[in-house]
Design an enzyme around this catalytic site. Structure first.
Site, PDB file in Angstrom:
ATOM      1  N   HIS A 137      -0.473 -13.539   1.050  1.00 34.15           N
ATOM      2  CA  HIS A 137      -1.823 -13.086   0.691  1.00 34.15           C
ATOM      3  C   HIS A 137      -2.307 -13.603  -0.658  1.00 34.15           C
ATOM      4  O   HIS A 137      -3.098 -12.964  -1.345  1.00 34.15           O
ATOM      5  CB  HIS A 137      -1.910 -11.557   0.736  1.00 34.15           C
ATOM      6  CG  HIS A 137      -3.276 -11.057   1.121  1.00 34.15           C
ATOM      7  ND1 HIS A 137      -3.625  -9.728   1.115  1.00 34.15           N
ATOM      8  CD2 HIS A 137      -4.390 -11.720   1.522  1.00 34.15           C
ATOM      9  CE1 HIS A 137      -4.870  -9.580   1.509  1.00 34.15           C
ATOM     10  NE2 HIS A 137      -5.372 -10.779   1.761  1.00 34.15           N
ATOM     11  N   LYS A 155       4.771 -10.776   3.645  1.00 37.46           N
ATOM     12  CA  LYS A 155       3.356 -10.961   3.331  1.00 37.46           C
ATOM     13  C   LYS A 155       3.181 -11.801   2.069  1.00 37.46           C
ATOM     14  O   LYS A 155       3.805 -11.539   1.059  1.00 37.46           O
ATOM     15  CB  LYS A 155       2.685  -9.596   3.164  1.00 37.46           C
ATOM     16  CG  LYS A 155       1.227  -9.676   2.759  1.00 37.46           C
ATOM     17  CD  LYS A 155       0.621  -8.303   2.578  1.00 37.46           C
ATOM     18  CE  LYS A 155      -0.800  -8.390   2.035  1.00 37.46           C
ATOM     19  NZ  LYS A 155      -1.421  -7.059   1.866  1.00 37.46           N
ATOM     20  N   CYS A 161      -4.306  -5.884  -3.126  1.00 34.20           N
ATOM     21  CA  CYS A 161      -3.153  -6.677  -2.675  1.00 34.20           C
ATOM     22  C   CYS A 161      -3.038  -8.047  -3.344  1.00 34.20           C
ATOM     23  O   CYS A 161      -2.034  -8.361  -3.970  1.00 34.20           O
ATOM     24  CB  CYS A 161      -3.219  -6.884  -1.162  1.00 34.20           C
ATOM     25  SG  CYS A 161      -3.338  -5.381  -0.174  1.00 34.20           S
ATOM     26  N   ASN A 163       0.152  -1.944  -4.755  1.00 36.73           N
ATOM     27  CA  ASN A 163      -0.909  -1.093  -5.316  1.00 36.73           C
ATOM     28  C   ASN A 163      -0.706   0.313  -4.759  1.00 36.73           C
ATOM     29  O   ASN A 163       0.213   0.557  -3.982  1.00 36.73           O
ATOM     30  CB  ASN A 163      -2.310  -1.613  -4.987  1.00 36.73           C
ATOM     31  CG  ASN A 163      -2.496  -2.037  -3.548  1.00 36.73           C
ATOM     32  OD1 ASN A 163      -2.660  -3.221  -3.245  1.00 36.73           O
ATOM     33  ND2 ASN A 163      -2.457  -1.084  -2.635  1.00 36.73           N
ATOM     34  N   ASP A 194       0.813  -1.226   0.000  1.00 38.31           N
ATOM     35  CA  ASP A 194       0.000   0.000   0.000  1.00 38.31           C
ATOM     36  C   ASP A 194       0.847   1.276   0.000  1.00 38.31           C
ATOM     37  O   ASP A 194       0.352   2.348   0.382  1.00 38.31           O
ATOM     38  CB  ASP A 194      -0.963   0.041   1.196  1.00 38.31           C
ATOM     39  CG  ASP A 194      -2.062  -1.007   1.105  1.00 38.31           C
ATOM     40  OD1 ASP A 194      -2.095  -1.763   0.111  1.00 38.31           O
ATOM     41  OD2 ASP A 194      -2.891  -1.077   2.029  1.00 38.31           O
TER      42      ASP A 194
END
Length: 526
Positions: free
Chosen positions: A171, A169, A114, A337, A73
């Site tokens: 995800h 991460k 994400c 993103n 982010d």
């Protein structure tokens, strides 16, 4: 010898391909293979890249390493070289150093969210194809394991002797046989999903309606993650670091940094390696490490987290240099993103319209920096197109396994190695196709952005929580991003009729590939 043969074959292919019928007078691409995205031929810079890579391998005797820094982010404008840094209360000297000593891609594109972005980077395919079209949430169940169909670059690079790790991460699925060490990586240490999976069970004031409600609490807490998960290829999942307090949560990015340094040290000179260091910063809810609380000039949690992230980029790069592998490693820094404006003041910054969750520039235009000492000439900036899926193809090219791609899948990524390595090189990508979940929204071609569906935000800074998507009317919305970078006033009807047929032709060809190579439905619904 092998590389010179590849160069000759490319030049022969180039001359043959140029006889292909074009879908528009503006179409600069050739179709090299039916299941690969058409490319703009650049034979001269391809020959430069081949010579550089051949020379490097003759000196080192091995394939190059690949290190990808993936922030979470982080907005296009958060880093100093893009107008942020000190100017917005969070200096980023280490990331800026990579940029100034490498090549900056000012038009680097991701996807709006994400999971979809991470899937794009690690499959080389747009998420509409893999079915990984939206963030996977706590309790989500998929009807099909996408990794029974998709092929991570780590899996293909293993054939060339690479050791691989995803640290941080993930995800892209938490179910059995969906974690990194189960889909091709040698090692995984990190978060199966997202940082807010932890904070929602720890921050009572923020999540009081669930935590204090016994009925909701007892059901929801069945989803509470134990901590950071660790796994080796072929082995079980283990808890690598338990997380049950905010103080432990604050330690996550430091733990990840230590693991990446350890991985580099263990593999330096032994095997070529592929490492994705995936920060938790700056996804909400932001809690920086204790040593970084109040360290940013802004003294805000998200700014402290950016300062911490930047510091760890510096430490990992120092470890890479001390390992003796700096000159044999491509380093790429980007974000999954755009900034999530919905969580203000816990959000990043960009100068564009919209934010995470939209296909306005603020949702999909992210930092892009390539650094490779001795291979990429420093001080370069380019505004030509490059996409997150391209990192997949670049990795396979460097590993010498790009010919190992399965023929039953369509790949959207383009091998942009020559764009990186040729000084003032040019992109081989003609267009970027922008989707939101299962909806086709926009095309970026040259300096033009053409919207077929647009996002209307009904409450300021609520790009995710108070936004609707609307089909455009009589004419697509068109913006020349050189003069209207905030996408404020469409000029499609008055000034772009000359270019619209070309963009529509590119769109039709793009959508046609999904009939020949059908998309996967994971049963995610919305």
């Amino acid at each position: 010898m092998k590389r010179s043969i590849i160069t000759v074959l490319f030049l022969v292919l180039y001359s043959v391909c140029y006889s292909q019928e074009k879908i528009s007078v503006f179409d600069e691409t050739v179709v090299v293979k039916d299941n690969l995205e058409p490319v703009i031929p650049r034979p001269y810079q391809e020959s430069i890249a081949e010579k550089k890579l051949a020379s490097l391998e003759s000196r080192t005797g091995t394939k190059p390493n690949i290190l990808i820094f993936l922030a979470d982010d982080l907005g296009w404008g958060d880093i100093g070289v893009n107008g942020g840094g000190v100017a917005v209360g969070a200096p980023t000297p280490n990331v800026d150093k990579l940029a100034r000593e490498g090549k900056q891609f000012k038009s680097f594109y991701s996807t709006p969210t994400c999971t979809s972005s991470r899937a794009a980077m690690l499959t080389g395919r747009l998420p509409i194809r893999s079915g990984l079209t939206r963030p996977l949430l706590s309790g989500d169940k998929v009807s099909t394991n996408p990794w029974e169909i998709e092929v991570s670059q780590a899996k293909l690079l293993a054939k060339a002797g690479y050791k691989s790790a995803l640290i941080g991460k993930w995800h892209i699925g938490e179910a059995e046989n969906m974690l990194p060490h189960e889909v091709g990586f040698d090692y995984f240490y990190g978060l199966p999903a997202v940082q807010s999976d932890y904070t929602q069970f720890l921050v009572e004031r923020q999540y009081a309606d669930m935590i204090r409600n016994k009925d909701l609490h007892d059901k929801a807490f069945q989803l509470q993650p134990e901590g950071l998960i660790m796994g080796h290829k072929g082995g079980p999942r283990e808890v690598g670091f338990e997380i049950s307090t905010i103080d432990e949560l604050r330690m996550i990015d430091e733990k990840l940094k230590d693991e990446s340094i350890k991985f580099i040290q263990e593999n330096a000179g032994e095997n070529p390696f592929f490492l994705v260091h995936s920060f938790t910063a700056i996804h909400n809810d932001t809690y920086s490490g204790k040593d970084f609380i109040g360290k940013s000039p802004a003294a805000m949690p998200v700014k402290d987290a950016i300062v911490e992230m930047d510091a760890y980029v510096g430490e990992i790069m120092d470890a890479l240099e001390k390992s003796g592998q700096l000159e044999n490693t491509l380093v790429f820094f980007t974000s999954d993103n755009g900034a999530n404006e919905d969580v203000f003041p816990d959000s990043g910054y960009h100068p564009w319209r919209g934010g995470k969750g939209t296909t306005w520039e603020g949702g999909v235009r992210v930092p892009g920096i390539a650094y490779w000492k001795g291979m990429i000439e420093p001080g370069q900036e380019t505004n030509e197109l490059i996409d997150l899926t391209d990192l997949y193809m670049i990795s396979l090219r460097l590993g010498g396994v790009i010919d190992q791609l399965p023929s039953n899948l369509y790949f959207d990524g383009i091998d942009q190695t020559a764009y990186l390595l040729a000084e003032n090189g040019h992109s081989q990508r003609q267009a970027v196709f922008l989707w939101n979940s299962t909806d086709f929204c926009a095309v970026r071609w040259k300096d033009y952005k053409v919207h077929f569906q647009i996002f209307e935000t009904h409450v300021p800074r609520r790009n995710l929580d108070a936004t609707t998507m609307t089909r455009v009317g009589t004419a697509p919305w068109v913006f020349n991003l050189n003069v209207d970078p905030k996408e404020m006033s469409s000029e499609g009807h008055r000034y772009f009729e000359w270019g619209m047929p070309a963009v529509i032709a590119f769109q039709k060809r793009h959508l046609a590939t999904m009939k020949k190579y059908p998309n996967t439905d994971l049963g995610l619904g919305f």
